[in-house]
Write a protein that holds these residues in place. Structure first.
Motif, PDB file in Angstrom:
ATOM      1  N   ILE A  94       0.822  -1.212   0.000  1.00 42.91           N
ATOM      2  CA  ILE A  94       0.000   0.000   0.000  1.00 42.91           C
ATOM      3  C   ILE A  94       0.855   1.261   0.000  1.00 42.91           C
ATOM      4  N   LEU A  95       1.890   1.286   0.829  1.00 39.67           N
ATOM      5  CA  LEU A  95       2.662   2.506   1.032  1.00 39.67           C
ATOM      6  C   LEU A  95       3.967   2.580   0.257  1.00 39.67           C
ATOM      7  N   THR A  96       4.550   1.440  -0.089  1.00 37.65           N
ATOM      8  CA  THR A  96       5.874   1.504  -0.708  1.00 37.65           C
ATOM      9  C   THR A  96       5.965   0.865  -2.086  1.00 37.65           C
ATOM     10  N   ALA A  97       5.228  -0.201  -2.340  1.00 36.97           N
ATOM     11  CA  ALA A  97       5.314  -0.862  -3.648  1.00 36.97           C
ATOM     12  C   ALA A  97       5.077   0.096  -4.815  1.00 36.97           C
ATOM     13  N   PRO A  98       4.124   1.049  -4.711  1.00 36.75           N
ATOM     14  CA  PRO A  98       3.918   1.965  -5.841  1.00 36.75           C
ATOM     15  C   PRO A  98       5.140   2.815  -6.179  1.00 36.75           C
ATOM     16  N   TYR A  99       6.075   2.967  -5.235  1.00 35.89           N
ATOM     17  CA  TYR A  99       7.281   3.771  -5.482  1.00 35.89           C
ATOM     18  C   TYR A  99       8.508   2.906  -5.759  1.00 35.89           C
ATOM     19  N   ILE A 100       8.451   1.656  -5.336  1.00 32.81           N
ATOM     20  CA  ILE A 100       9.585   0.738  -5.523  1.00 32.81           C
ATOM     21  C   ILE A 100       9.586   0.146  -6.923  1.00 32.81           C
ATOM     22  N   PHE A 101       8.431  -0.282  -7.385  1.00 31.75           N
ATOM     23  CA  PHE A 101       8.338  -0.943  -8.680  1.00 31.75           C
ATOM     24  C   PHE A 101       8.083   0.084  -9.789  1.00 31.75           C
ATOM     25  N   PRO A 102       8.625  -0.173 -10.986  1.00 34.86           N
ATOM     26  CA  PRO A 102       8.351   0.739 -12.100  1.00 34.86           C
ATOM     27  C   PRO A 102       6.861   0.901 -12.359  1.00 34.86           C
ATOM     28  N   LYS A 103       6.110  -0.186 -12.132  1.00 34.74           N
ATOM     29  CA  LYS A 103       4.666  -0.141 -12.313  1.00 34.74           C
ATOM     30  C   LYS A 103       4.036  -1.260 -11.504  1.00 34.74           C
ATOM     31  N   TYR A 106      -2.128  -2.093  -9.940  1.00 39.81           N
ATOM     32  CA  TYR A 106      -3.294  -1.538  -9.257  1.00 39.81           C
ATOM     33  C   TYR A 106      -2.975  -0.112  -8.822  1.00 39.81           C
ATOM     34  N   ASP A 107      -4.016   0.660  -8.636  1.00 36.12           N
ATOM     35  CA  ASP A 107      -3.905   2.005  -8.077  1.00 36.12           C
ATOM     36  C   ASP A 107      -4.561   1.962  -6.702  1.00 36.12           C
ATOM     37  N   VAL A 108      -3.798   2.296  -5.665  1.00 39.18           N
ATOM     38  CA  VAL A 108      -4.302   2.145  -4.297  1.00 39.18           C
ATOM     39  C   VAL A 108      -5.609   2.908  -4.095  1.00 39.18           C
ATOM     40  N   LYS A 109      -5.687   4.127  -4.582  1.00 45.19           N
ATOM     41  CA  LYS A 109      -6.880   4.950  -4.360  1.00 45.19           C
ATOM     42  C   LYS A 109      -8.064   4.491  -5.208  1.00 45.19           C
ATOM     43  N   ARG A 110      -7.798   4.001  -6.411  1.00 45.08           N
ATOM     44  CA  ARG A 110      -8.870   3.654  -7.341  1.00 45.08           C
ATOM     45  C   ARG A 110      -9.322   2.201  -7.234  1.00 45.08           C
ATOM     46  N   ASP A 111      -8.382   1.282  -6.990  1.00 47.48           N
ATOM     47  CA  ASP A 111      -8.653  -0.141  -7.131  1.00 47.48           C
ATOM     48  C   ASP A 111      -8.839  -0.884  -5.816  1.00 47.48           C
ATOM     49  N   LEU A 112      -8.814  -0.172  -4.697  1.00 44.35           N
ATOM     50  CA  LEU A 112      -8.989  -0.811  -3.399  1.00 44.35           C
ATOM     51  C   LEU A 112      -9.948   0.013  -2.546  1.00 44.35           C
ATOM     52  N   THR A 113     -10.663  -0.671  -1.683  1.00 49.17           N
ATOM     53  CA  THR A 113     -11.568  -0.020  -0.741  1.00 49.17           C
ATOM     54  C   THR A 113     -10.972  -0.141   0.656  1.00 49.17           C
ATOM     55  N   PHE A 114     -10.790   0.971   1.328  1.00 51.38           N
ATOM     56  CA  PHE A 114     -10.245   0.967   2.680  1.00 51.38           C
ATOM     57  C   PHE A 114     -11.318   0.490   3.651  1.00 51.38           C
ATOM     58  N   VAL A 115     -10.965  -0.460   4.518  1.00 52.40           N
ATOM     59  CA  VAL A 115     -11.901  -0.966   5.522  1.00 52.40           C
ATOM     60  C   VAL A 115     -11.488  -0.497   6.908  1.00 52.40           C
ATOM     61  N   THR A 116     -10.320  -0.930   7.383  1.00 59.74           N
ATOM     62  CA  THR A 116      -9.844  -0.506   8.699  1.00 59.74           C
ATOM     63  C   THR A 116      -8.360  -0.792   8.851  1.00 59.74           C
ATOM     64  N   VAL A 249       6.278   2.837  11.360  1.00 60.64           N
ATOM     65  CA  VAL A 249       5.985   1.686  12.204  1.00 60.64           C
ATOM     66  C   VAL A 249       5.307   0.614  11.366  1.00 60.64           C
ATOM     67  N   GLY A 250       5.280  -0.580  11.902  1.00 59.45           N
ATOM     68  CA  GLY A 250       4.600  -1.659  11.204  1.00 59.45           C
ATOM     69  C   GLY A 250       3.110  -1.617  11.506  1.00 59.45           C
ATOM     70  N   TRP A 251       2.285  -1.850  10.497  1.00 62.09           N
ATOM     71  CA  TRP A 251       0.860  -1.983  10.762  1.00 62.09           C
ATOM     72  C   TRP A 251       0.263  -3.103   9.927  1.00 62.09           C
ATOM     73  N   ALA A 252      -0.889  -3.531  10.368  1.00 63.39           N
ATOM     74  CA  ALA A 252      -1.697  -4.489   9.603  1.00 63.39           C
ATOM     75  C   ALA A 252      -3.038  -3.829   9.335  1.00 63.39           C
ATOM     76  N   ALA A 253      -3.607  -4.103   8.170  1.00 63.96           N
ATOM     77  CA  ALA A 253      -4.855  -3.450   7.794  1.00 63.96           C
ATOM     78  C   ALA A 253      -5.690  -4.356   6.913  1.00 63.96           C
ATOM     79  N   MET A 254      -6.960  -3.995   6.778  1.00 64.14           N
ATOM     80  CA  MET A 254      -7.883  -4.728   5.923  1.00 64.14           C
ATOM     81  C   MET A 254      -8.374  -3.816   4.809  1.00 64.14           C
ATOM     82  N   LEU A 255      -8.326  -4.340   3.573  1.00 60.57           N
ATOM     83  CA  LEU A 255      -8.851  -3.639   2.414  1.00 60.57           C
ATOM     84  C   LEU A 255      -9.719  -4.591   1.603  1.00 60.57           C
TER      85      LEU A 255
END
Length: 323
Positions: A94-103, A106-116, A249-255
């Protein structure tokens, strides 16, 4: 014509209402971007057990490691928005893969729904106690420079917060070290215990038994406070490394997949947030040096939007890249 359209819309709404009212009517799957044994996997299984008891259906954990969590996240981003496929993840995809990989696919804002956001907690910088004589970070860096580029560190994937912070520590202090990525936290810690790598950053829960046995030694805490389980281990700032790059910090989340029906999303959010605050889950979090969050979707989204620029800068400063 307008009347027919309104009738069709009303019928569709009613159909969704029936499905939402009957949800869940079959097993739910939690897709986890790490192999069994790591902190996120253990927490996902505990969460699945608590939520399934109230929701009346089994919840299956499907481990899909690979590409720093991208494989699992893509799977959920492309899943049907019916509430039966959910992502329980660490922050990497969610936070780093979009900047680490050339592409990323998925788009975090468009292709995922934030749950908690499920929980958060400090990470620990630890060394192999037999191989590394240092007892603080400054002495460790001095020792590492004497090894002529032979020092290696592990992480649970390219682009994860432990990788980025370790890479930044090495590059900012002009210390030549080798990064060894793993598909999961538990595999990395096993090699750290065995001496295949010299040091790494991981969750307290995964490291705790080996820290207690003396096989590993904790040198510092990543984050802004010492966990109660390690009261004598300083934070990086207390150890003389105050940069903001050592605060993640490390976190776990649901999407969930995009375009979730509001009623189904509301049910998932309600059950997940309830489970997070149960005595059972809080005990699990404490064992991993983590703390219950149980945020709303909007709170979770705002946290990601605030943290993403820091992680983007950390990627840039560390020079980390994935092909």
């Amino acid at each position: 014509m307008k009347l027919k359209a309104l009738v069709a819309i009303f019928g569709l709404a009613c159909a969704f209402g029936v499905r939402a009212d009957s949800y869940p009517s079959r097993p739910i799957t939690f897709v986890v971007p790490s192999p069994p044994g790591g902190a996120v996997d253990v927490l996902a299984r505990a969460l699945a057990n608590v939520m399934s008891q109230r929701m009346g259906q089994p919840i299956i954990v499907d481990n899909k490691p690979g590409a720093s969590g991208v494989v699992a996240t893509q799977m959920v981003a492309r899943a049907a928005p019916d509430g039966y496929t959910l992502l329980v993840t660490h922050s990497g995809p969610i936070l780093t893969a979009p900047y680490i990989f050339p592409k990323v696919p998925y788009d975090v804002k468009r292709d995922l729904t934030f749950v908690t956001q499920i929980c958060t907690g400090q990470l620990v910088l630890a060394v192999n106690a037999d191989k590394v004589p240092a007892r603080n970070v400054s002495d460790f860096l001095a020792w590492a420079r004497q090894q002529g580029g032979r020092v290696s560190y592990g992480s649970y994937g390219v682009g994860t917060a432990p990788h980025l912070m370790a890479a930044y520590l090495a590059s900012s202090r002009k210390t030549d070290m080798v990064h060894v990525p793993y598909k999961g936290e538990s595999a990395m810690v096993q090699d750290l215990i065995g001496g295949q790598i010299d040091w790494g950053i991981a969750s307290l829960g995964t490291l705790a038994p080996q820290l207690s046995s003396g096989k590993l030694r904790a040198l510092a805490i990543l984050g802004d406070r010492r966990p109660t389980e390690l009261p004598n281990v300083p934070t990086m700032a207390e150890a003389g490394f105050p940069e903001r790059e050592f605060w993640p910090v490390g976190w776990a989340a649901m999407l969930a997949p995009p375009r979730m029906p509001p009623a189904i999303l509301a049910r998932i959010e309600k059950e997940a947030r309830h489970a997070v605050n149960t005595t059972t889950m809080k005990a699990r979090f404490q064992a991993y040096g983590m703390y219950a969050i149980g945020s709303s979707p909007d709170e979770f989204r705002r946290d990601v939007e605030a943290t993403a620029p820091v992680m983007e800068r950390l990627v840039r400063l560390s020079g980390a890249r994935a092909d």
